[in-house]
Design a protein around this motif. Structure first.
Motif, PDB file in Angstrom:
ATOM      1  N   LEU A   1       1.113   7.424  -8.298  1.00  0.00           N
ATOM      2  CA  LEU A   1       0.123   6.398  -8.573  1.00  0.00           C
ATOM      3  C   LEU A   1      -0.059   5.475  -7.360  1.00  0.00           C
ATOM      4  O   LEU A   1      -1.185   5.117  -7.007  1.00  0.00           O
ATOM      5  CB  LEU A   1       0.575   5.595  -9.795  1.00  0.00           C
ATOM      6  CG  LEU A   1      -0.461   4.674 -10.391  1.00  0.00           C
ATOM      7  CD1 LEU A   1      -1.652   5.472 -10.902  1.00  0.00           C
ATOM      8  CD2 LEU A   1       0.157   3.873 -11.543  1.00  0.00           C
ATOM      9  N   SER A   2       1.047   5.118  -6.699  1.00  0.00           N
ATOM     10  CA  SER A   2       0.950   4.215  -5.540  1.00  0.00           C
ATOM     11  C   SER A   2       0.069   4.805  -4.469  1.00  0.00           C
ATOM     12  O   SER A   2      -0.827   4.148  -3.941  1.00  0.00           O
ATOM     13  CB  SER A   2       2.307   3.974  -4.896  1.00  0.00           C
ATOM     14  OG  SER A   2       3.308   3.934  -5.818  1.00  0.00           O
TER      15      SER A   2
ATOM     16  N   LEU B   1      -1.516  -4.054  -5.688  1.00  0.00           N
ATOM     17  CA  LEU B   1      -1.278  -2.611  -5.787  1.00  0.00           C
ATOM     18  C   LEU B   1       0.154  -2.252  -6.200  1.00  0.00           C
ATOM     19  O   LEU B   1       0.338  -1.467  -7.127  1.00  0.00           O
ATOM     20  CB  LEU B   1      -1.663  -1.918  -4.473  1.00  0.00           C
ATOM     21  CG  LEU B   1      -3.164  -1.923  -4.153  1.00  0.00           C
ATOM     22  CD1 LEU B   1      -3.434  -1.172  -2.858  1.00  0.00           C
ATOM     23  CD2 LEU B   1      -3.968  -1.327  -5.288  1.00  0.00           C
TER      24      LEU B   1
ATOM     25  N   THR C   1       2.357   0.083 -14.639  1.00  0.00           N
ATOM     26  CA  THR C   1       1.618   1.001 -15.509  1.00  0.00           C
ATOM     27  C   THR C   1       2.514   1.708 -16.522  1.00  0.00           C
ATOM     28  O   THR C   1       2.191   1.762 -17.706  1.00  0.00           O
ATOM     29  CB  THR C   1       0.864   2.037 -14.668  1.00  0.00           C
ATOM     30  OG1 THR C   1       0.073   1.327 -13.726  1.00  0.00           O
ATOM     31  CG2 THR C   1      -0.037   2.889 -15.531  1.00  0.00           C
TER      32      THR C   1
ATOM     33  N   LEU D   1      -2.113   7.099  -4.696  1.00  0.00           N
ATOM     34  CA  LEU D   1      -3.481   7.194  -5.183  1.00  0.00           C
ATOM     35  C   LEU D   1      -4.178   5.840  -5.091  1.00  0.00           C
ATOM     36  O   LEU D   1      -5.309   5.738  -4.620  1.00  0.00           O
ATOM     37  CB  LEU D   1      -3.413   7.629  -6.650  1.00  0.00           C
ATOM     38  CG  LEU D   1      -4.561   8.479  -7.154  1.00  0.00           C
ATOM     39  CD1 LEU D   1      -4.456   9.868  -6.543  1.00  0.00           C
ATOM     40  CD2 LEU D   1      -4.495   8.575  -8.670  1.00  0.00           C
ATOM     41  N   LEU D   2      -3.485   4.798  -5.529  1.00  0.00           N
ATOM     42  CA  LEU D   2      -4.074   3.455  -5.506  1.00  0.00           C
ATOM     43  C   LEU D   2      -4.379   3.014  -4.082  1.00  0.00           C
ATOM     44  O   LEU D   2      -5.444   2.463  -3.798  1.00  0.00           O
ATOM     45  CB  LEU D   2      -3.122   2.448  -6.163  1.00  0.00           C
ATOM     46  CG  LEU D   2      -3.003   2.504  -7.683  1.00  0.00           C
ATOM     47  CD1 LEU D   2      -1.906   1.570  -8.160  1.00  0.00           C
ATOM     48  CD2 LEU D   2      -4.326   2.132  -8.334  1.00  0.00           C
TER      49      LEU D   2
ATOM     50  N   GLN E   1      -7.445   5.017  -2.778  1.00  0.00           N
ATOM     51  CA  GLN E   1      -8.737   4.650  -3.368  1.00  0.00           C
ATOM     52  C   GLN E   1      -9.103   3.201  -3.094  1.00  0.00           C
ATOM     53  O   GLN E   1     -10.161   2.906  -2.546  1.00  0.00           O
ATOM     54  CB  GLN E   1      -8.721   4.898  -4.891  1.00  0.00           C
ATOM     55  CG  GLN E   1      -8.704   6.361  -5.263  1.00  0.00           C
ATOM     56  CD  GLN E   1      -9.836   7.151  -4.618  1.00  0.00           C
ATOM     57  OE1 GLN E   1     -10.939   6.640  -4.437  1.00  0.00           O
ATOM     58  NE2 GLN E   1      -9.555   8.383  -4.254  1.00  0.00           N
ATOM     59  N   LEU E   2      -8.224   2.282  -3.482  1.00  0.00           N
ATOM     60  CA  LEU E   2      -8.600   0.869  -3.446  1.00  0.00           C
ATOM     61  C   LEU E   2      -8.481   0.254  -2.060  1.00  0.00           C
ATOM     62  O   LEU E   2      -9.225  -0.646  -1.714  1.00  0.00           O
ATOM     63  CB  LEU E   2      -7.753   0.071  -4.442  1.00  0.00           C
ATOM     64  CG  LEU E   2      -7.939   0.500  -5.897  1.00  0.00           C
ATOM     65  CD1 LEU E   2      -7.054  -0.305  -6.809  1.00  0.00           C
ATOM     66  CD2 LEU E   2      -9.400   0.341  -6.306  1.00  0.00           C
TER      67      LEU E   2
ATOM     68  N   ALA F   1       0.599  -3.065  -9.837  1.00  0.00           N
ATOM     69  CA  ALA F   1      -0.151  -2.138 -10.685  1.00  0.00           C
ATOM     70  C   ALA F   1       0.601  -0.815 -10.789  1.00  0.00           C
ATOM     71  O   ALA F   1       0.768  -0.251 -11.874  1.00  0.00           O
ATOM     72  CB  ALA F   1      -1.543  -1.919 -10.124  1.00  0.00           C
ATOM     73  N   ALA F   2       1.096  -0.327  -9.657  1.00  0.00           N
ATOM     74  CA  ALA F   2       1.781   0.961  -9.669  1.00  0.00           C
ATOM     75  C   ALA F   2       3.054   0.901 -10.494  1.00  0.00           C
ATOM     76  O   ALA F   2       3.393   1.828 -11.227  1.00  0.00           O
ATOM     77  CB  ALA F   2       2.105   1.383  -8.237  1.00  0.00           C
TER      78      ALA F   2
ATOM     79  N   ASN G   1       5.312   6.716 -10.713  1.00  0.00           N
ATOM     80  CA  ASN G   1       4.748   5.586  -9.972  1.00  0.00           C
ATOM     81  C   ASN G   1       4.521   5.847  -8.486  1.00  0.00           C
ATOM     82  O   ASN G   1       3.637   5.257  -7.887  1.00  0.00           O
ATOM     83  CB  ASN G   1       5.572   4.310 -10.202  1.00  0.00           C
ATOM     84  CG  ASN G   1       7.029   4.502  -9.876  1.00  0.00           C
ATOM     85  OD1 ASN G   1       7.382   5.362  -9.075  1.00  0.00           O
ATOM     86  ND2 ASN G   1       7.889   3.712 -10.497  1.00  0.00           N
TER      87      ASN G   1
END
Lengths: 535, 310
Positions: free
Chosen positions: B146-147, B174, B181, B149-150, B153-154, B177-178, B143
């Protein structure tokens, strides 16, 4: 049954969400619009906003902008009149009389008085208060005895002569006293407020300040909001209406928030430092401090001066800052960091010059001589310890390679968790260990006195009578020129006997948004927003 | 049922006592003291500090004092944040961590179950493969990766969402979501496999034969049984989410209590270590207990079994 449960959980969650989010959102929005809002990051929750208690940069950076002492460091990092309009110093340099400004007020309208300083400094030294900064007050006569429980409160040399006159008696003439009292540990405390409510400093609602800003909102561990203080004597200088302080610890996140405009200033994540450091908005400022290594002179083979020097001269400090740390630090060839100016305007560093310069040939020769002196056929094992961190590891590994290449010595590396590392280093259990020093106030003696025989900061087992004497003199001499001579001499002894050796001086690297100017960071650490602007 | 609850409750108390004791022993056996500062304080200040925090007492007295603080629910002041008590820290941090955790588990459940059902219905079809690829990806990416990355990107590149901090519902997207998942992926895989099994059973065939619509069969008949294993693992997932919040809260600068859990150990802040450990373990044990009760309520076989046993 299942549907019913799900429904209840959902409703609870939504309710919770609604109540926690609505008020924080409002805080931020109500300030946008006409006002100039500066978005800063404090990293984490300040330890304490009680001046005598908060002894770290997460407290000082913010507190220095809420409050003001007798002096404040100017843009040139020198002490300037602040709450004290002027002062007299007695012939022998031991008695300071401060005259406070008539228009210096607290944010609640009370005048700032000499009694407030007397009260605050007594709090600093009071052994009951357990202040970590109390040692700074040992410069004051009777301060050390009172703090150690060996002397009465009324023997402490701080006296309010009247509302606006404060008389301070020092143990010795101290050339840097005006600099020391710019430190937040010496800020005043509103005596009236503090006696009524000893917890006045823990919440924004009860906090009274006397500096450029007031503490309007403090949501613990989340964020703080400062607003311009209209009671501040120099309020016309202050150009920022609101300062919003986030508390973001992760440097990557901080940088990403800067990219999205949620912060006006960021430090630089070390992974991308070498790309970012070229940016035109990067500001590199000095931070007074030294990254260095300690030899333990009570352990073989470092009881031998030549072997110590051999290890020191085998390290190429320039390569370490150029290829390992890559943060534009200055490689250290001396011990006292640059930026300390003597009475003649010369820099300490310029006067003693380069004392520890990479010289592999000399290093090999010294190692050979040292081993002969000790009668070693083979060098005893050398273990280099560092407190666990990626950057310390990178430096240690580079040094390991340099020792191998330049001395032919295999050094073993070991990382230790910080709390244990500190305890072992203090107990002289580490043979050869990573160290750092950050100055508390702007005088070289702050660092140099660490290596006197009985200092808790020594941690090398090294002891030198001449050195101790020079430091004693450097703390008591009233003639500034002589005082600086003692300090030059002390530094030369350090280089001569090399119980420690330097790697690099520290710096502060920050990336500012285009619209922000005038934020001042002093080499002693704390930050000034008084002169900041945002267009 | 009442006896069952009472028995479970007693086991809970014993579990917590064991956790507290082990934590205490581990805590005092790590070298380093909370009062060991870089710059040494004077001896008298050091002595005063030790007696203020009861660190000058022998260990068994300290242990009894800790037990007392747990029973009275007053953990005293934090050593490293002297102006705040441990109760203050927990009081500020817990609602936020709880909110983050609950929203996460809810999101993970809803999306995981939906994904699992779809995959099961379109068994071995394109959608099934897609859904399961997403699930495998979700389980494999840590995670914290992923964090970052999120956020990049977002928030940074597309500027759709705020990157960090905890100020509005949008700020939750965010981190949730992280954090969601991984559990979502696990739930999706589990739902899919149990769903596949349930769908082959006779009572489903019976329902089909009665001419019920496929959706009604899935929602009303199949799902209820397919969800049993999912509910069983919620307890474990919850533990995963709780420990996940330590990292996520730091990355997203969320003022929850996860950071104290890690930081207090680094700083040897004894009262905070005890406070957070006790709090987390009580919370987790209670949650597991609730899951068991829900399980009992949902599965008639368990109730039956208990009654027979008595």
């Amino acid at each position: 049954m299942k549907n019913w449960l799900l429904f209840v959980v959902t409703v609870c969650v939504l309710l919770l969400t609604a109540c926690t989010t609505s008020n924080t959102r409002a805080d931020i929005q109500e300030h946008e619009g006409e006002k100039t809002v500066l978005y800063m990051n404090n990293g984490k929750e300040p330890t304490s906003f009680n001046p005598p208690s908060g002894f770290d940069d997460v407290s000082w950076n913010a507190l220095n902008n809420l409050m003001e002492g007798l002096t404040r460091l100017g843009k040139n990092d020198r002490p300037q009149p602040a709450i004290a309009e002027r002062w007299d110093i007695s012939e022998n340099g031991k008695i300071y009389t401060f005259y406070l400004r008539e228009n210096a007020n607290w944010s609640n309208g009370d005048p700032v008085t000499a009694y407030d300083f007397e009260y605050a400094w007594e709090q600093l030294l009071n052994p009951e208060n357990l202040s970590p900064a109390a040692f700074l007050g040992y410069l004051i006569e009777g301060g050390e005895a009172y703090n150690n429980g060996n002397g009465p409160k009324d023997k402490v040399g701080v006296r309010a002569v009247d509302e606006k006159t404060l008389e301070v008696t020092l143990t010795a003439p101290t050339g840097f006293f005006l600099h020391v009292i710019s430190n937040p540990a010496f800020f005043p405390v509103n005596k009236k407020v503090a006696t009524e409510n000893p917890d006045w400093h823990t919440e924004a609602e009860t906090f009274v300040s006397n500096g450029p800003f007031i503490l309007e909102k403090w949501k613990h561990n989340s964020h703080m909001i400062f607003a311009k203080n209209d009671q501040y004597w120099d309020k016309d200088t202050v150009q920022i209406d609101i300062v919003h302080w986030a508390m973001v610890e992760d440097t990557n996140t901080e940088y990403q928030m800067f990219q999205t405009g949620d912060l006006d200033m960021t430090s630089i994540p070390s992974e991308i430092a070498d790309q970012l450091i070229e940016d035109k908005n990067v500001v590199i400022e000095e931070q007074a401090g030294l990254s260095f290594f300690r030899f333990n002179v009570t352990m073989e083979p470092f009881q031998n001066e030549k072997i110590r020097k051999a290890f020191a001269l085998a390290i190429n400090q320039q390569d370490i800052v150029d290829y390992v740390t890559r943060n534009r630090e200055e490689a250290a060839h001396g011990f006292v960091s640059p930026g300390f100016v003597n009475p003649d305007g010369g820099d300490f560093r310029g006067i003693t010059g380069d004392l520890v310069v990479f010289d592999p040939k000399k290093a090999r020769r010294l190692l050979k001589e040292g081993m002969e002196e000790e009668g070693y056929d083979a060098l005893p094992d050398v273990n280099l310890s560092y407190n666990t961190s990626e950057s310390n590891k990178a430096i240690a590994e580079t040094m390991q390679a340099m020792f191998k290449e330049n001395l032919g010595v295999d050094v073993r590396l070991g990382n230790i968790e910080w709390g244990v590392f500190l305890e072992d280093q203090k107990a002289l259990k580490l043979q050869f260990s990573r160290s750092s020093f950050i100055y508390d106030y702007g005088d070289p003696v702050n660092f140099l006195e660490s290596f006197t025989t009985d200092s808790t900061m020594n941690r090398t087992g090294w002891s030198n009578e001449d050195y101790d004497k020079l430091i004693r003199l450097a703390k008591t001499e009233s003639n500034e020129i002589k005082r600086w001579d003692y300090m030059y001499e002390a530094e030369r002894i350090l280089a001569e006997e090399m119980p420690i050796f330097p790697i690099h001086y520290y710096n502060q690297v920050h990336l500012y948004s285009d619209s922000v100017r005038g934020i001042v960071r002093h080499p002693v650490g704390y930050l000034e927003l008084k002169w900041a602007r945002k267009d | 049922m009442l006896r069952y609850i009472l028995k479970r409750f007693l086991t809970m108390i014993v579990t917590i006592w064991i956790i507290v004791t082990i934590t205490f022993v581990l805590m005092i056996s790590i070298p380093g003291s909370p009062l060991n500062e870089e710059r040494g304080t004077s001896e008298s200040v050091q002595r005063n500090l030790e007696s203020y925090y009861n660190l000058d007492q022998p260990y068994h007295i300290q242990y009894i004092l800790y037990l007392k603080s747990i029973v009275t629910l007053d953990f005293g002041p934090s050593i490293k944040q002297p102006n705040q008590t441990v109760n203050d820290l927990l009081g500020q941090g817990f609602p936020i961590s709880f909110e983050l955790g609950m929203v996460t588990i809810l999101v993970a459940l809803l999306s995981g179950v939906t994904l699992g059902i779809i995959a099961a219905l379109k068994h071995n079809g394109f959608i099934d493969y897609m859904a399961m690829s997403v699930a495998v990806l979700g389980i494999s990416i840590p995670n914290f990766v992923l964090s970052t990355l999120l956020i990049q990107q977002l928030a940074v590149n597309l500027n759709l969402l705020p990157p960090a901090t905890w100020a509005s519902p949008l700020h939750m997207v965010l981190p949730v979501a992280a954090l969601a998942t991984g559990p979502m992926a696990i739930i999706a895989r589990l739902t899919r496999s149990t769903m596949l099994e349930v769908l082959t059973q006779d009572y489903i065939k019976m329902a089909r034969a009665k001419g019920l619509s496929p959706w009604k069969i899935v929602i009303k008949h199949a799902l209820k049984n397919a969800l049993m294993p999912v509910i069983t693992i919620i307890g474990t997932l919850l533990a995963g989410i709780l420990t996940g919040t330590f990292v996520i809260e730091k990355i997203f600068a969320i003022p929850g209590m996860g950071r104290y859990f890690v930081e207090s150990i680094n700083q040897r802040d004894y009262p905070v270590i005890m406070g957070t450990t006790v709090f987390y373990s009580v919370f987790l044990v209670v949650m597991l207990f609730l899951v068991d009760i829900i399980y009992g309520l949902l599965d008639p076989r368990i109730k039956l079994h208990k009654k027979e046993g008595e």
